[in-house]
Design a protein around this motif. Structure first.
Motif, short mmCIF file in Angstrom:
data_model
loop_
_atom_site.label_atom_id
_atom_site.label_comp_id
_atom_site.label_asym_id
_atom_site.label_seq_id
_atom_site.Cartn_x
_atom_site.Cartn_y
_atom_site.Cartn_z
N SER A 29 -104.20 -3.36 -51.51
CA SER A 29 -104.64 -1.98 -51.72
C SER A 29 -103.48 -0.99 -51.85
O SER A 29 -103.64 0.08 -52.43
CB SER A 29 -105.55 -1.54 -50.57
N SER A 30 -102.32 -1.35 -51.29
CA SER A 30 -101.19 -0.41 -51.28
C SER A 30 -100.14 -0.71 -52.34
O SER A 30 -99.12 -0.04 -52.41
CB SER A 30 -100.52 -0.43 -49.90
N SER A 31 -100.38 -1.74 -53.18
CA SER A 31 -99.39 -2.12 -54.17
C SER A 31 -100.05 -2.20 -55.55
O SER A 31 -101.25 -2.43 -55.67
CB SER A 31 -98.75 -3.47 -53.83
N ASN A 37 -96.72 -9.94 -54.72
CA ASN A 37 -96.16 -11.28 -54.50
C ASN A 37 -97.11 -12.31 -55.12
O ASN A 37 -98.33 -12.18 -55.00
CB ASN A 37 -96.03 -11.49 -52.98
N PRO A 38 -96.59 -13.35 -55.78
CA PRO A 38 -97.45 -14.36 -56.41
C PRO A 38 -98.49 -14.97 -55.47
O PRO A 38 -99.60 -15.29 -55.89
CB PRO A 38 -96.46 -15.42 -56.90
N TRP A 40 -99.99 -13.40 -52.95
CA TRP A 40 -101.08 -12.43 -52.79
C TRP A 40 -101.96 -12.41 -54.04
O TRP A 40 -103.18 -12.25 -53.94
CB TRP A 40 -100.53 -11.03 -52.53
N VAL A 41 -101.34 -12.60 -55.21
CA VAL A 41 -102.12 -12.67 -56.44
C VAL A 41 -103.05 -13.88 -56.41
O VAL A 41 -104.23 -13.80 -56.77
CB VAL A 41 -101.18 -12.76 -57.67
N TRP A 42 -102.52 -15.01 -55.96
CA TRP A 42 -103.34 -16.22 -55.83
C TRP A 42 -104.50 -15.97 -54.87
O TRP A 42 -105.64 -16.35 -55.15
CB TRP A 42 -102.48 -17.38 -55.32
N CYS A 43 -104.22 -15.31 -53.75
CA CYS A 43 -105.27 -15.01 -52.76
C CYS A 43 -106.36 -14.12 -53.37
O CYS A 43 -107.55 -14.28 -53.06
CB CYS A 43 -104.67 -14.31 -51.54
#
Length: 321
Positions: A29-31, A37-38, A40-43
């Motif tokens: 939510s803050s980025s 980060n890859p 976080w994208v996967w998540c």
């Protein structure tokens, strides 16, 4: 002291998953998505896989280690009532979610009611103690596998529960992946879910009253009642199982109506497993000499799951029984 220790363990054990997920939501939510980060994208792109990853680390491994340390696998039984609540909120809050707000609210409310009902039943059965005992099936397997149980338990107790719990909660994912407006199937699904919760509550309550009554009779030195065949148990040998199945298949109706018919697979596996458990339970009853004969008669005249009229000795329905 042991009761307090188990309560503290049970209340703190899910914190790693909760902390990780809140951290993920904060980063998302803050980025800017392009700068994430890859990992976080996967998540964010794989909600079901992330749910399985958290389950593997926080339940399979952590619960397993605690079970080895305590020499009992009691906690997974309790968390059957908690994990679906965590999953429905997880799917509703995940960045990938898109849903009809009212359908989501109804399902979240129903899941909480189901969980409160089952949690109450669990603690009532355990005399309000945390970790008083582990499931008798796990205890039997512990004896069966002996020294090998320490590693077999990882798969038999925890990985198997991951398959069941993630599977039966798949409709919760479907509900939070569609913005379709409410329709008649939502009403049907809601009725089935509520019926399952109510049915299971009364079945468990009647069973608990039967157990307590027999305990008092035993303390007074009087003969106990060998078989519960009153109330809902007059029409079904396992009305609590029937109610629980209604709940899960009610959720399947939600998923099916939204075009996610494949989400039935978890409930199907769960029903097949429960059918096997039913056989184990009845075999266990028949091994008890004082009730075997009476229970055999009960089996011949009473439906297994679906409530139905008594069957007379001549094989006909007995509506007055």
């Amino acid at each position: 002291m042991g009761n307090l220790k188990n309560a503290l363990i049970a209340l703190t054990v899910p914190l790693p998953s909760i902390a990780f997920y809140l951290t993920f939501l904060h980063h998302y939510s803050s980025s800017d998505v392009s700068s994430l980060n890859p990992f976080w994208v996967w998540c964010s792109n794989h909600p079901i896989l992330l749910a399985n990853l958290l389950f593997t680390i926080n339940v399979d491994f952590l619960f397993w280690v605690i079970g080895l340390a305590q020499n009992t696998n009691w906690m997974i039984d309790l968390y059957w009532t908690v994990i679906p609540v965590m999953l429905v909120h997880y799917y509703a809050s995940h960045p990938f979610a898109q849903f009809n707000v009212w359908r989501s609210r109804v399902v979240i409310l129903l899941t909480w009611v189901w969980s409160i009902r089952l949690t109450h039943s669990y603690f009532r059965r355990e005399n309000w103690h945390w970790g008083a005992r582990e499931d008798w099936r796990f205890s039997d397997m512990r004896k069966q596998y002996g020294k090998q149980w320490w590693w077999i338990s990882f798969f038999a107790v925890y990985v198997s529960q991951q398959i069941f719990l993630i599977g039966i909660c798949l409709p919760m994912y479907a509900i939070h992946r569609s913005e379709k407006p409410l329709n008649v199937y939502d009403f049907v699904a809601t009725v089935v879910c509520v019926a399952g919760i109510v049915f299971a509550y009364f079945a468990d309550t009647q069973l608990q009253e039967f157990v307590v009554r027999n305990k008092k009779l035993k303390e007074l030195g009087e003969p106990t009642v060998t078989t519960l065949d009153k109330g809902l148990w007059r029409y079904s040998r396992h009305p609590n199982y029937f109610g629980e199945q209604l709940w899960w298949w009610g959720l399947v109706i939600f998923g099916w109506s939204l075009g996610y018919g494949w989400t039935f697979v978890g409930s199907l596996i769960n029903s097949l497993c429960l059918a096997y458990v039913t056989v184990l339970v009845e075999q266990r009853m028949l091994k008890q000499a004082h009730r075997a004969e009476d229970y055999r008669r009960y089996m011949k005249t009473t439906s297994v799951w679906i409530p139905w009229f008594k069957i007379s000795s001549g094989g006909r329905k007995d509506k007055n029984a």
